[in-house]
Design a protein around this motif. Structure first.
Motif, short mmCIF file in Angstrom:
data_model
loop_
_atom_site.label_atom_id
_atom_site.label_comp_id
_atom_site.label_asym_id
_atom_site.label_seq_id
_atom_site.Cartn_x
_atom_site.Cartn_y
_atom_site.Cartn_z
N PRO A 48 -6.71 -34.28 -52.95
CA PRO A 48 -5.47 -33.75 -52.08
C PRO A 48 -4.74 -32.51 -52.93
O PRO A 48 -4.44 -31.63 -52.16
N SER A 49 -4.86 -32.76 -54.08
CA SER A 49 -3.75 -31.49 -54.69
C SER A 49 -4.78 -30.21 -54.82
O SER A 49 -4.05 -29.13 -54.62
N TRP A 50 -6.20 -30.03 -54.95
CA TRP A 50 -6.94 -28.91 -54.75
C TRP A 50 -7.00 -28.38 -53.45
O TRP A 50 -6.40 -27.19 -53.20
N PHE A 51 -6.87 -29.48 -52.35
CA PHE A 51 -7.09 -28.70 -51.06
C PHE A 51 -5.61 -28.34 -50.80
O PHE A 51 -5.52 -27.46 -49.91
N ASP A 52 -4.68 -29.19 -51.11
CA ASP A 52 -3.23 -28.79 -50.47
C ASP A 52 -3.13 -27.51 -51.16
O ASP A 52 -2.38 -26.50 -50.35
N GLU A 53 -3.16 -27.11 -52.32
CA GLU A 53 -2.88 -25.75 -52.98
C GLU A 53 -3.59 -24.62 -52.22
O GLU A 53 -3.10 -23.42 -52.04
N PHE A 54 -5.05 -24.85 -52.05
CA PHE A 54 -5.81 -23.70 -51.43
C PHE A 54 -5.43 -23.73 -49.82
O PHE A 54 -5.23 -22.49 -49.47
N LEU A 55 -5.32 -24.62 -49.19
CA LEU A 55 -5.01 -24.50 -47.61
C LEU A 55 -3.83 -24.27 -47.32
O LEU A 55 -3.46 -23.38 -46.43
N ALA A 56 -2.66 -24.65 -48.16
CA ALA A 56 -1.33 -24.02 -48.05
C ALA A 56 -1.35 -22.77 -48.22
O ALA A 56 -0.57 -21.86 -47.42
N ASN A 57 -1.74 -22.25 -49.21
CA ASN A 57 -1.64 -20.64 -49.26
C ASN A 57 -2.49 -19.84 -48.27
O ASN A 57 -2.26 -18.80 -48.03
#
Length: 103
Positions: A48-57
């Motif tokens: 979730p942390s990787w995808f959160d950072e990638f997708l939010a940006n």
């Protein structure tokens, strides 16, 4: 339509810094005014942390014009609902649409 194949960043996608780095690497190749699709094929796991950072940006950069392509990847499907808790941003809207259409 632009498609981002997440496997180009590896098959195990972990950590917030790595997600930010992946977004920063792909951003110069993207047309901000064109729809963007995210393809999960070839990815074994994503946190979730990787995808959160990638997708939010990405969602912010693309003004929410991002589509998550259907997947059976268990780690992706487990991470997505977690990313919608107590949030109200463009990434949340992208995830909610995916969950409605593929849930």
């Amino acid at each position: 339509m632009q498609t981002i194949h997440l496997k180009k960043f590896g098959n195990v996608l972990v950590s917030r810094p790595a997600g930010r780095e992946a977004f920063n690497a792909i951003r110069p190749t993207l047309n901000q005014d064109e729809p963007i699709q995210i393809e999960f094929e070839g990815v074994l796991t994503v946190t979730p942390s990787w995808f959160d950072e990638f997708l939010a940006n990405l969602a912010e950069y693309a003004k929410g014009n991002v589509e998550l392509l259907p997947t059976r990847n268990a780690s992706v499907l487990a991470a997505l609902p977690v990313l919608t808790i107590d949030r109200d941003d463009k990434a949340t809207l992208v995830i909610q649409k995916f969950l409605r259409e593929n849930g």
